[in-house]
Design an enzyme around this catalytic site. Structure first.
Site, short mmCIF file in Angstrom:
data_model
loop_
_atom_site.label_atom_id
_atom_site.label_comp_id
_atom_site.label_asym_id
_atom_site.label_seq_id
_atom_site.Cartn_x
_atom_site.Cartn_y
_atom_site.Cartn_z
N GLU A 137 0.97 -0.97 0.33
CA GLU A 137 0.27 -0.50 -0.18
C GLU A 137 0.93 1.49 0.02
O GLU A 137 2.07 1.55 0.56
CB GLU A 137 -1.26 -0.03 1.17
CG GLU A 137 -1.79 -0.97 0.72
CD GLU A 137 -2.92 -1.12 2.58
OE1 GLU A 137 -2.90 0.06 3.45
OE2 GLU A 137 -3.83 -1.72 2.54
N HIS A 157 -7.98 1.44 1.33
CA HIS A 157 -8.02 0.85 2.44
C HIS A 157 -9.08 2.30 3.38
O HIS A 157 -8.10 2.91 4.41
CB HIS A 157 -6.16 1.31 3.37
CG HIS A 157 -6.13 0.64 4.13
ND1 HIS A 157 -5.19 -0.26 5.11
CD2 HIS A 157 -6.89 0.55 5.95
CE1 HIS A 157 -5.27 -0.59 5.85
NE2 HIS A 157 -6.91 -0.16 6.14
O1 LIG Z 1 -6.38 -1.53 11.14
C1 LIG Z 1 -7.16 -0.42 11.18
O2 LIG Z 1 -8.71 -0.44 11.84
C2 LIG Z 1 -7.29 -0.15 9.72
O3 LIG Z 1 -6.75 -0.90 9.09
C3 LIG Z 1 -8.01 1.32 9.87
O4 LIG Z 1 -7.32 1.57 10.46
P1 LIG Z 1 -6.57 3.19 9.48
O5 LIG Z 1 -7.65 4.37 9.72
O6 LIG Z 1 -5.29 3.42 10.26
O7 LIG Z 1 -5.98 3.18 8.69
#
Ligand SMILES: O=C(O)[C@H](O)COP(=O)(O)O
Length: 310
Positions: free
Chosen positions: A261, A282
């Site tokens: 990513e 994501h």
């Molecule tokens: O692990 C999580 O909760 C998700 O990946 C979302 O996390 P982030 O908002 O840090 O991307």
């Protein structure tokens, strides 16, 4: 030098809570400047991250005062937990704060992929009328299989049930006696893959779950089944999934997470031209509401931790 360093985006109101009590550096782009990040944490007692900041043993070594890490999310694969433990650094995930966002994403993508009718805007506007091609499937009496049956999976199950899905799950860490199994059929992974119309992944990325959904696992899935991955990219073998979609053995997939990513153009090539695929960057766990909740919980965790150090 800042006492609290925030290296990725966070809700401003929660940042203000931290600023009101501590010298705080809020730089949502700090994650992309590793040298500056290492310098910024040198005197910090708290570090707040999302999923992109790599909290490595080296970074922790650079931060002798570091007492806690607030994680604006629940996945902890970007944090060296053993190194944190060895140094006495407490890690606070925002457990529960983005469950609803992810659960809604899973149910909506599953419904969208089963139905298959929503990508016809250009055709319809151009005067075409492809009714036969767009006859899709209902959720009623389909079976949703959850790989991992923790809090997000249960929130997903509750919403899916309303649409008529029956629920099955695979979770070797949840004892058979757990009351959660009253609402879901307990299956092993092979039986789950073989019997469900929709499979949704809810496991962390570990040595055991890496490529858990590989060509062989995909081959065990029901013909025409739909796969939703909001967990971690490394859990699914992306080329194997793309091949199954291309070959028509799977009915569709929604991927919110990727082995690398951001997904690079080269890695994304395997998905080129696939119509039965939803790709998102994501974002399943991040809504306006969950960002506020996740940020508030994290600010509270960090403030409490620093308060207790006094
Ligand atoms: O692990 C999580 O909760 C998700 O990946 C979302 O996390 P982030 O908002 O840090 O991307």
């Amino acid at each position: 030098m800042a006492d609290i360093v925030i290296s990725e985006f966070m809700d401003e109101a929660a940042v203000d809570l931290l600023r009101a009590r501590h010298d705080t550096l809020y730089d949502p782009e700090l994650v992309d400047r590793p040298g500056d990040l290492a310098a910024a944490v040198a005197a910090a007692r708290a570090l707040v991250v999302r999923n992109r900041t790599k909290v490595t043993e080296a970074l922790i070594r650079n931060a002798p005062e570091l007492a806690c890490v607030g994680r604006l999310g629940v996945g902890l694969d970007n944090i060296d937990l053993a190194a944190c433990k060895a140094r006495g650094v407490t890690v606070y995930p925002a457990t529960g704060a983005n469950d609803v966002a992810v659960a809604e994403y899973v149910v909506t993508t599953a419904l969208t992929l089963l139905r298959g009718a929503y990508a016809a805007t250009a055709d319809v506007a151009a005067g075409r009328w492809p009714r036969q091609r767009l006859i899709g499937r209902e959720a009623m009496d389909k079976r949703l299989g959850l790989v991992g049956y923790g809090s997000i999976a249960r929130q997903t199950a509750a919403r899916a049930r309303v649409f008529g899905f029956t629920i099955a799950a695979f979770d070797p860490f949840l004892p058979e006696s757990d009351p959660a199994w009253r609402d879901a059929e307990r299956l092993d992974l092979d039986a789950l893959l073989a019997s469900c119309d929709v499979i949704s992944l809810h496991v962390p990325l570990t040595a055991e779950t890496r490529h858990m959904i590989d060509a062989a696992a995909i081959g065990r899935m029901k013909p025409g089944a739909v796969l939703v991955n909001t967990a971690r990219g490394g859990v699914v073998d992306e080329p194997a999934l793309a091949a199954a979609l291309r070959g028509g053995t799977l009915g569709g997939a929604a991927l919110d997470v990727f082995e690398t990513e951001p997904l690079t153009e080269a890695a994304g090539e395997v998905f080129e031209g696939l119509g039965n695929l939803i790709l998102t960057p994501h974002i399943a766990g991040v809504t306006a509401e969950s960002n506020v909740r996740v940020s508030a919980v994290t600010a509270e965790n960090v403030l409490k931790h620093l308060e207790a150090l006094r």
